[in-house]
Write a protein that holds these residues in place. Structure first.
Motif, PDB file in Angstrom:
ATOM      1  N   HIS A   9       0.869  -1.183   0.000  1.00 28.05           N
ATOM      2  CA  HIS A   9       0.000   0.000   0.000  1.00 28.05           C
ATOM      3  C   HIS A   9       0.906   1.233   0.000  1.00 28.05           C
ATOM      4  O   HIS A   9       1.501   1.581   1.026  1.00 28.05           O
ATOM      5  CB  HIS A   9      -0.903  -0.014   1.235  1.00 28.05           C
ATOM      6  CG  HIS A   9      -1.824   1.147   1.320  1.00 28.05           C
ATOM      7  ND1 HIS A   9      -2.913   1.299   0.488  1.00 28.05           N
ATOM      8  CD2 HIS A   9      -1.820   2.229   2.128  1.00 28.05           C
ATOM      9  CE1 HIS A   9      -3.526   2.423   0.779  1.00 28.05           C
ATOM     10  NE2 HIS A   9      -2.887   3.010   1.771  1.00 28.05           N
ATOM     11  N   ALA A  10       1.048   1.866  -1.173  1.00 27.44           N
ATOM     12  CA  ALA A  10       1.967   2.998  -1.314  1.00 27.44           C
ATOM     13  C   ALA A  10       1.664   3.727  -2.612  1.00 27.44           C
ATOM     14  O   ALA A  10       0.948   3.221  -3.473  1.00 27.44           O
ATOM     15  CB  ALA A  10       3.407   2.498  -1.331  1.00 27.44           C
ATOM     16  N   GLY A  24       2.432   5.133   4.348  1.00 30.69           N
ATOM     17  CA  GLY A  24       1.783   5.630   5.557  1.00 30.69           C
ATOM     18  C   GLY A  24       0.368   5.119   5.626  1.00 30.69           C
ATOM     19  O   GLY A  24      -0.124   4.449   4.706  1.00 30.69           O
ATOM     20  N   PRO A  25      -0.308   5.457   6.708  1.00 30.35           N
ATOM     21  CA  PRO A  25      -1.665   4.947   6.906  1.00 30.35           C
ATOM     22  C   PRO A  25      -2.643   5.500   5.874  1.00 30.35           C
ATOM     23  O   PRO A  25      -2.425   6.568   5.299  1.00 30.35           O
ATOM     24  CB  PRO A  25      -2.016   5.432   8.315  1.00 30.35           C
ATOM     25  CG  PRO A  25      -1.134   6.604   8.554  1.00 30.35           C
ATOM     26  CD  PRO A  25       0.131   6.339   7.787  1.00 30.35           C
ATOM     27  N   LYS A  30      -1.051  10.436   1.005  1.00 35.41           N
ATOM     28  CA  LYS A  30       0.021   9.987   0.103  1.00 35.41           C
ATOM     29  C   LYS A  30      -0.240  10.440  -1.331  1.00 35.41           C
ATOM     30  O   LYS A  30       0.638  11.010  -1.979  1.00 35.41           O
ATOM     31  CB  LYS A  30       0.154   8.451   0.142  1.00 35.41           C
ATOM     32  CG  LYS A  30       0.563   7.894   1.488  1.00 35.41           C
ATOM     33  CD  LYS A  30       0.648   6.373   1.478  1.00 35.41           C
ATOM     34  CE  LYS A  30      -0.686   5.698   1.378  1.00 35.41           C
ATOM     35  NZ  LYS A  30      -1.577   5.893   2.526  1.00 35.41           N
ATOM     36  N   SER A  31      -1.452  10.184  -1.814  1.00 35.49           N
ATOM     37  CA  SER A  31      -1.777  10.503  -3.206  1.00 35.49           C
ATOM     38  C   SER A  31      -1.735  12.001  -3.461  1.00 35.49           C
ATOM     39  O   SER A  31      -1.199  12.454  -4.474  1.00 35.49           O
ATOM     40  CB  SER A  31      -3.163   9.957  -3.563  1.00 35.49           C
ATOM     41  OG  SER A  31      -3.195   8.560  -3.393  1.00 35.49           O
ATOM     42  N   MET A  32      -2.305  12.786  -2.558  1.00 40.61           N
ATOM     43  CA  MET A  32      -2.325  14.238  -2.739  1.00 40.61           C
ATOM     44  C   MET A  32      -0.915  14.827  -2.679  1.00 40.61           C
ATOM     45  O   MET A  32      -0.561  15.707  -3.474  1.00 40.61           O
ATOM     46  CB  MET A  32      -3.228  14.897  -1.695  1.00 40.61           C
ATOM     47  CG  MET A  32      -3.440  16.383  -1.932  1.00 40.61           C
ATOM     48  SD  MET A  32      -4.264  16.779  -3.496  1.00 40.61           S
ATOM     49  CE  MET A  32      -5.957  16.419  -3.066  1.00 40.61           C
ATOM     50  N   ALA A  98      11.983   6.562   0.766  1.00 40.14           N
ATOM     51  CA  ALA A  98      10.658   6.326   1.326  1.00 40.14           C
ATOM     52  C   ALA A  98      10.220   7.616   2.011  1.00 40.14           C
ATOM     53  O   ALA A  98      10.961   8.171   2.831  1.00 40.14           O
ATOM     54  CB  ALA A  98      10.692   5.184   2.337  1.00 40.14           C
ATOM     55  N   ILE A  99       9.044   8.103   1.664  1.00 38.34           N
ATOM     56  CA  ILE A  99       8.493   9.317   2.272  1.00 38.34           C
ATOM     57  C   ILE A  99       7.456   8.860   3.292  1.00 38.34           C
ATOM     58  O   ILE A  99       6.462   8.232   2.941  1.00 38.34           O
ATOM     59  CB  ILE A  99       7.847  10.238   1.218  1.00 38.34           C
ATOM     60  CG1 ILE A  99       8.771  10.443  -0.001  1.00 38.34           C
ATOM     61  CG2 ILE A  99       7.438  11.556   1.866  1.00 38.34           C
ATOM     62  CD1 ILE A  99      10.152  10.982   0.324  1.00 38.34           C
TER      63      ILE A  99
END
Length: 150
Positions: A9-10, A24-25, A30-32, A98-99
């Motif tokens: 999930h990323a 992240g959760p 993440k997408s934005m 990795a962010i």
């Protein structure tokens, strides 16, 4: 040699020649953040592209971390509250960072230097922390890692 890809999930993007994997959760943004980085880079005249949103197939190939997009979601990015949008994409890319979510307050406000994370069981990446809703996320990432966008 290539490991069997792990579906994680990323969100994966490329800025210049630098691959970024947002982890992240659910609901962190993440997408934005990835979408904003892609658009910031385009305004700066730097190549940028989506690799995969929501799911990324991650593997290690000859020491490099590779993210690939599942064919069923190629070119699609979900902007929470807006829905799915089509964006330019590439099928796969080498990932360099990795962010991860930053902590806005408290004892973890200053993340440790040299922080690393393990994904897909055994793949290590250097970490850059970023707050959700950051107005200029790419500028912050580039300040922390000047090689981004090169």
């Amino acid at each position: 040699m290539m490991d069997k890809p792990s579906n994680i999930h990323a969100t994966a993007i490329v800025i210049g020649k630098t691959g970024l994997l947002f982890l992240g959760p659910s609901g962190w943004g993440k997408s934005m953040l990835a979408f904003t980085c892609i658009n910031e880079a385009q305004r700066m005249g730097i190549f940028s592209s989506l690799v995969a949103d929501d799911q990324a197939l991650v593997s290690e190939v000859d020491g490099a971390v590779i993210a690939t997009c599942p064919a069923s979601i190629a070119g699609l990015l979900e902007l929470r509250g807006t829905g799915l949008v089509r964006v330019p994409y590439i099928v796969n890319a080498t990932i360099h960072y990795a962010i991860l979510p930053g902590s806005p307050s408290g004892e973890k406000r200053l993340p440790p230097d040299g922080e690393r994370t393990t994904i897909a069981g055994s793949i290590e990446l250097p970490v850059i922390r970023l707050l959700a809703n950051t107005p200029l996320p790419l500028a912050i990432l580039m300040a922390k890692a000047p090689d981004i966008g090169q």
